[in-house]
Design a protein around this motif. Structure first.
Motif, PDB file in Angstrom:
ATOM      1  N   PRO A   1      76.645 -44.353  16.314  1.00  0.00           N
ATOM      2  CA  PRO A   1      78.016 -44.336  16.834  1.00  0.00           C
ATOM      3  C   PRO A   1      78.088 -44.570  18.340  1.00  0.00           C
ATOM      4  O   PRO A   1      78.950 -44.022  19.024  1.00  0.00           O
ATOM      5  CB  PRO A   1      78.466 -42.909  16.500  1.00  0.00           C
ATOM      6  CG  PRO A   1      77.220 -42.100  16.680  1.00  0.00           C
ATOM      7  CD  PRO A   1      76.075 -42.984  16.238  1.00  0.00           C
ATOM      8  N   VAL A   2      77.161 -45.356  18.879  1.00  0.00           N
ATOM      9  CA  VAL A   2      77.094 -45.541  20.334  1.00  0.00           C
ATOM     10  C   VAL A   2      77.140 -47.023  20.687  1.00  0.00           C
ATOM     11  O   VAL A   2      77.022 -47.887  19.821  1.00  0.00           O
ATOM     12  CB  VAL A   2      75.800 -44.911  20.912  1.00  0.00           C
ATOM     13  CG1 VAL A   2      75.895 -43.402  20.934  1.00  0.00           C
ATOM     14  CG2 VAL A   2      74.571 -45.355  20.123  1.00  0.00           C
ATOM     15  N   LYS A   3      77.288 -47.301  21.987  1.00  0.00           N
ATOM     16  CA  LYS A   3      77.308 -48.679  22.475  1.00  0.00           C
ATOM     17  C   LYS A   3      76.379 -48.789  23.687  1.00  0.00           C
ATOM     18  O   LYS A   3      75.879 -47.772  24.191  1.00  0.00           O
ATOM     19  CB  LYS A   3      78.734 -49.090  22.852  1.00  0.00           C
ATOM     20  CG  LYS A   3      79.343 -48.278  23.977  1.00  0.00           C
ATOM     21  CD  LYS A   3      80.770 -48.702  24.241  1.00  0.00           C
ATOM     22  CE  LYS A   3      81.362 -48.049  25.484  1.00  0.00           C
ATOM     23  NZ  LYS A   3      81.342 -46.579  25.465  1.00  0.00           N
ATOM     24  N   ALA A   4      76.156 -50.011  24.135  1.00  0.00           N
ATOM     25  CA  ALA A   4      75.275 -50.243  25.280  1.00  0.00           C
ATOM     26  C   ALA A   4      75.704 -49.394  26.476  1.00  0.00           C
ATOM     27  O   ALA A   4      76.897 -49.190  26.718  1.00  0.00           O
ATOM     28  CB  ALA A   4      75.290 -51.722  25.668  1.00  0.00           C
ATOM     29  N   TYR A   5      74.709 -48.873  27.182  1.00  0.00           N
ATOM     30  CA  TYR A   5      74.873 -48.049  28.390  1.00  0.00           C
ATOM     31  C   TYR A   5      75.279 -46.603  28.108  1.00  0.00           C
ATOM     32  O   TYR A   5      75.381 -45.806  29.026  1.00  0.00           O
ATOM     33  CB  TYR A   5      75.823 -48.709  29.407  1.00  0.00           C
ATOM     34  CG  TYR A   5      75.370 -50.080  29.818  1.00  0.00           C
ATOM     35  CD1 TYR A   5      74.210 -50.236  30.596  1.00  0.00           C
ATOM     36  CD2 TYR A   5      76.043 -51.220  29.393  1.00  0.00           C
ATOM     37  CE1 TYR A   5      73.758 -51.502  30.939  1.00  0.00           C
ATOM     38  CE2 TYR A   5      75.601 -52.493  29.747  1.00  0.00           C
ATOM     39  CZ  TYR A   5      74.452 -52.627  30.514  1.00  0.00           C
ATOM     40  OH  TYR A   5      73.995 -53.873  30.856  1.00  0.00           O
ATOM     41  N   ASP A   6      75.549 -46.259  26.827  1.00  0.00           N
ATOM     42  CA  ASP A   6      75.649 -44.836  26.498  1.00  0.00           C
ATOM     43  C   ASP A   6      74.265 -44.233  26.712  1.00  0.00           C
ATOM     44  O   ASP A   6      73.253 -44.965  26.702  1.00  0.00           O
ATOM     45  CB  ASP A   6      76.078 -44.641  25.034  1.00  0.00           C
ATOM     46  CG  ASP A   6      77.582 -44.789  24.844  1.00  0.00           C
ATOM     47  OD1 ASP A   6      78.296 -44.829  25.855  1.00  0.00           O
ATOM     48  OD2 ASP A   6      78.031 -44.875  23.688  1.00  0.00           O
ATOM     49  N   LYS A   7      74.187 -42.920  26.880  1.00  0.00           N
ATOM     50  CA  LYS A   7      72.898 -42.283  27.195  1.00  0.00           C
ATOM     51  C   LYS A   7      72.302 -41.567  25.992  1.00  0.00           C
ATOM     52  O   LYS A   7      73.009 -40.869  25.260  1.00  0.00           O
ATOM     53  CB  LYS A   7      73.079 -41.300  28.355  1.00  0.00           C
ATOM     54  CG  LYS A   7      73.381 -41.986  29.681  1.00  0.00           C
ATOM     55  CD  LYS A   7      73.507 -40.999  30.829  1.00  0.00           C
ATOM     56  CE  LYS A   7      74.829 -40.286  30.825  1.00  0.00           C
ATOM     57  NZ  LYS A   7      75.044 -39.481  32.047  1.00  0.00           N
ATOM     58  N   ALA A   8      70.995 -41.743  25.816  1.00  0.00           N
ATOM     59  CA  ALA A   8      70.272 -41.066  24.738  1.00  0.00           C
ATOM     60  C   ALA A   8      69.292 -40.072  25.346  1.00  0.00           C
ATOM     61  O   ALA A   8      68.669 -40.347  26.374  1.00  0.00           O
ATOM     62  CB  ALA A   8      69.514 -42.081  23.889  1.00  0.00           C
ATOM     63  N   LEU A   9      69.192 -38.897  24.711  1.00  0.00           N
ATOM     64  CA  LEU A   9      68.205 -37.905  25.128  1.00  0.00           C
ATOM     65  C   LEU A   9      67.134 -37.824  24.043  1.00  0.00           C
ATOM     66  O   LEU A   9      67.455 -37.793  22.855  1.00  0.00           O
ATOM     67  CB  LEU A   9      68.865 -36.534  25.314  1.00  0.00           C
ATOM     68  CG  LEU A   9      67.936 -35.388  25.756  1.00  0.00           C
ATOM     69  CD1 LEU A   9      67.407 -35.633  27.168  1.00  0.00           C
ATOM     70  CD2 LEU A   9      68.665 -34.045  25.688  1.00  0.00           C
ATOM     71  N   SER A  10      65.879 -37.803  24.453  1.00  0.00           N
ATOM     72  CA  SER A  10      64.770 -37.740  23.495  1.00  0.00           C
ATOM     73  C   SER A  10      63.913 -36.515  23.789  1.00  0.00           C
ATOM     74  O   SER A  10      63.482 -36.313  24.923  1.00  0.00           O
ATOM     75  CB  SER A  10      63.925 -39.015  23.593  1.00  0.00           C
ATOM     76  OG  SER A  10      62.810 -38.937  22.734  1.00  0.00           O
ATOM     77  N   PHE A  11      63.684 -35.686  22.743  1.00  0.00           N
ATOM     78  CA  PHE A  11      62.814 -34.521  22.956  1.00  0.00           C
ATOM     79  C   PHE A  11      61.868 -34.261  21.781  1.00  0.00           C
ATOM     80  O   PHE A  11      60.972 -33.438  21.883  1.00  0.00           O
ATOM     81  CB  PHE A  11      63.630 -33.256  23.255  1.00  0.00           C
ATOM     82  CG  PHE A  11      64.737 -32.956  22.275  1.00  0.00           C
ATOM     83  CD1 PHE A  11      64.463 -32.355  21.063  1.00  0.00           C
ATOM     84  CD2 PHE A  11      66.048 -33.271  22.587  1.00  0.00           C
ATOM     85  CE1 PHE A  11      65.480 -32.081  20.167  1.00  0.00           C
ATOM     86  CE2 PHE A  11      67.078 -32.989  21.701  1.00  0.00           C
ATOM     87  CZ  PHE A  11      66.793 -32.389  20.484  1.00  0.00           C
ATOM     88  N   LEU A  12      62.061 -34.974  20.659  1.00  0.00           N
ATOM     89  CA  LEU A  12      61.119 -34.818  19.549  1.00  0.00           C
ATOM     90  C   LEU A  12      59.845 -35.609  19.850  1.00  0.00           C
ATOM     91  O   LEU A  12      59.870 -36.549  20.651  1.00  0.00           O
ATOM     92  CB  LEU A  12      61.753 -35.307  18.245  1.00  0.00           C
ATOM     93  CG  LEU A  12      62.953 -34.504  17.731  1.00  0.00           C
ATOM     94  CD1 LEU A  12      63.474 -35.114  16.429  1.00  0.00           C
ATOM     95  CD2 LEU A  12      62.589 -33.047  17.518  1.00  0.00           C
ATOM     96  N   PRO A  13      58.719 -35.283  19.203  1.00  0.00           N
ATOM     97  CA  PRO A  13      57.456 -35.989  19.498  1.00  0.00           C
ATOM     98  C   PRO A  13      57.562 -37.485  19.209  1.00  0.00           C
ATOM     99  O   PRO A  13      57.965 -37.895  18.124  1.00  0.00           O
ATOM    100  CB  PRO A  13      56.460 -35.328  18.527  1.00  0.00           C
ATOM    101  CG  PRO A  13      57.057 -34.021  18.176  1.00  0.00           C
ATOM    102  CD  PRO A  13      58.542 -34.209  18.202  1.00  0.00           C
ATOM    103  N   ALA A  14      57.209 -38.299  20.203  1.00  0.00           N
ATOM    104  CA  ALA A  14      57.298 -39.757  20.047  1.00  0.00           C
ATOM    105  C   ALA A  14      56.178 -40.305  19.168  1.00  0.00           C
ATOM    106  O   ALA A  14      56.163 -41.488  18.835  1.00  0.00           O
ATOM    107  CB  ALA A  14      57.269 -40.432  21.417  1.00  0.00           C
ATOM    108  N   CYS A  15      55.232 -39.449  18.786  1.00  0.00           N
ATOM    109  CA  CYS A  15      54.173 -39.882  17.872  1.00  0.00           C
ATOM    110  C   CYS A  15      54.676 -39.869  16.428  1.00  0.00           C
ATOM    111  O   CYS A  15      53.999 -40.355  15.522  1.00  0.00           O
ATOM    112  CB  CYS A  15      52.953 -38.964  17.993  1.00  0.00           C
ATOM    113  SG  CYS A  15      53.319 -37.240  17.592  1.00  0.00           S
ATOM    114  N   HIS A  16      55.876 -39.319  16.215  1.00  0.00           N
ATOM    115  CA  HIS A  16      56.439 -39.210  14.874  1.00  0.00           C
ATOM    116  C   HIS A  16      57.353 -40.406  14.610  1.00  0.00           C
ATOM    117  O   HIS A  16      58.150 -40.788  15.464  1.00  0.00           O
ATOM    118  CB  HIS A  16      57.217 -37.896  14.746  1.00  0.00           C
ATOM    119  CG  HIS A  16      57.484 -37.501  13.334  1.00  0.00           C
ATOM    120  ND1 HIS A  16      58.539 -38.015  12.609  1.00  0.00           N
ATOM    121  CD2 HIS A  16      56.833 -36.651  12.503  1.00  0.00           C
ATOM    122  CE1 HIS A  16      58.527 -37.494  11.391  1.00  0.00           C
ATOM    123  NE2 HIS A  16      57.510 -36.663  11.299  1.00  0.00           N
TER     124      HIS A  16
END
Length: 401
Positions: free
Chosen positions: A21-36
């Motif tokens: 439900p987002v568009k370009a330049y909206d912000k994403a937060l990442s905190f789950l393990p990126a190895c998953h």
């Protein structure tokens, strides 16, 4: 090791992108393990859609990071959403007078929420608007204030919790998948339809069907190449282009997929009755006094459980009901007969949801939560049942003696 090709990952990105439900330049937060695979594919979707990604400093600073970044989207697992809810409820418990009454009025209202607005009366909608302005707006502010969607996966989210978030105006997109599928297979989203209690509609360009025993089968360009150097295991799950997921499901309204349980995690009691542990755990964990729970009982006379009580909530209960317990050391406090009685009453209240063969007859209290560091949880906070069962074999055997 699951072998995912560039084509597998890109196919899943393309299938998933439409639901975001987002568009370009909206912000994403990442905190789950990126190895998953779950978080990795989300990062690829963010990149493809043109979203800047902010990485949390640690799992302990998520609340602070959300306020700083004010993200529009992030992916989570039910355990994280439960923790956020617990903190909000702890704040509510400290309120007094009119503020406290308003807080719990809003909670009660949220628990009655339904996505089908035709089922909501005009009076209910009027009250909900007031609750959103006075109470739920603070929930949104705690998540940064800009959230357009939170993806929830890896395990089943409590229905009660999902209703509360949606009532608060915080969209939760509960989905389903597994690493072997690249990993996303279906999702609840506004664009294609949502139904509480399900994991939504199959993603674009992905086929899903149910085998005769209810096992979920999936097909698409997102399906893995196979297991690394393990052709035997590969042949067991990849048949005629279909991935046999090992999950049991059913269709709701002929289009929404509902997960019943992991096929391998279902067990039989000594009386030959099937028990679905995840469904029981989902209901029992709705108690404010139960932090974590694992149902056991394979080959036994009846299902039982290992229970970790919520230390903070039990302390709050003791302040009013058993103040003499408050100064006890944590371990002694959480295994005190009065806490056993409290948890027993909670389980008995919730046992009404189950058939006689499913009811939790006995339980054992543990003092400390299952953790990733102790090897009891996966990086996405799912229980490693085999390891927990081995670690607490003595306690489980004690339940049945």
């Amino acid at each position: 090791g699951v072998m995912l090709s560039h084509e597998n990952l890109l196919a899943d990105v393309n299938s998933s992108e439409y639901s975001f439900p987002v568009k370009a330049y909206d912000k994403a937060l990442s905190f789950l393990p990126a190895c998953h695979a779950y978080e990795r594919v989300f990062q690829y979707v963010y990149i493809k859609m043109g979203l800047p990604i902010y990485f949390a400093q640690s799992m302990d600073t998520i609340g602070q990071d959300m306020k700083e970044v004010q993200p529009h989207i992030f992916s989570a697992v039910p355990r994280v959403l439960e923790k956020v809810y617990d903190k909000i409820m702890a704040t509510g418990e400290q309120l007094t007078g009119v503020k406290r009454a308003l807080f719990f009025w809003a909670i009660s209202l949220g628990e009655q929420y339904d996505l089908d607005e035709s089922k909501l009366s005009a009076w209910y909608k009027f009250q909900l608007n007031i609750a959103r302005k006075l109470i739920f707006s603070k929930w949104k502010a705690a998540l940064g204030g800009n959230v357009k969607g939170i993806a929830s996966g890896s395990a089943t989210l409590q229905t009660r919790l999902l209703k509360l978030y949606l009532a608060a105006g915080i969209p939760i997109y509960e989905g389903y998948g597994l690493t072997e599928a690249g990993p996303c297979l279906s999702v609840n989203c506004i664009k294609r339809g949502m139904k509480i209690g399900t994991v939504g509609i199959p993603l674009i360009d992905i086929e899903i069907k149910l085998a005769e025993d209810g096992e979920i089968l999936a097909k698409g360009k997102n399906i893995m190449q196979g297991y690394y150097k393990n052709p035997v295991a590969t042949a067991e799950v990849l048949k005629d282009g279909w991935l046999y997921t090992g999950d049991i499901g059913e269709w709701v309204d002929d289009k929404f997929l509902k997960i019943i349980d992991r096929k391998k995690e279902m067990f039989k009691t000594s009386g030959g009755k099937y028990v679905v542990p995840q469904q029981i755990e989902k209901i029992l964990s709705e108690s404010n006094y139960i932090e974590q729970i694992m149902v056991v009982g394979e080959g036994r006379k009846f299902p039982a459980a290992l229970v970790i009580p919520s230390y903070e909530n039990c302390i709050d209960w003791a302040k009013t009901n058993e103040s003499s317990l408050i100064n006890l050391p944590r371990e002694e406090f959480l295994t005190h007969p009065k806490i056993y009685e409290l948890i027993g009453n909670e389980i008995n209240k919730l046992n009404i949801n189950f058939g006689n063969w499913e009811k939790i007859k006995k339980f054992h209290l543990l003092s400390y939560e299952f953790t990733i560091e102790a090897g009891e949880l996966t990086p996405t906070l799912k229980m490693k049942r085999k390891i927990v069962s081995e670690k607490y074999k003595k306690e489980i055997d004690g339940i049945y003696q």
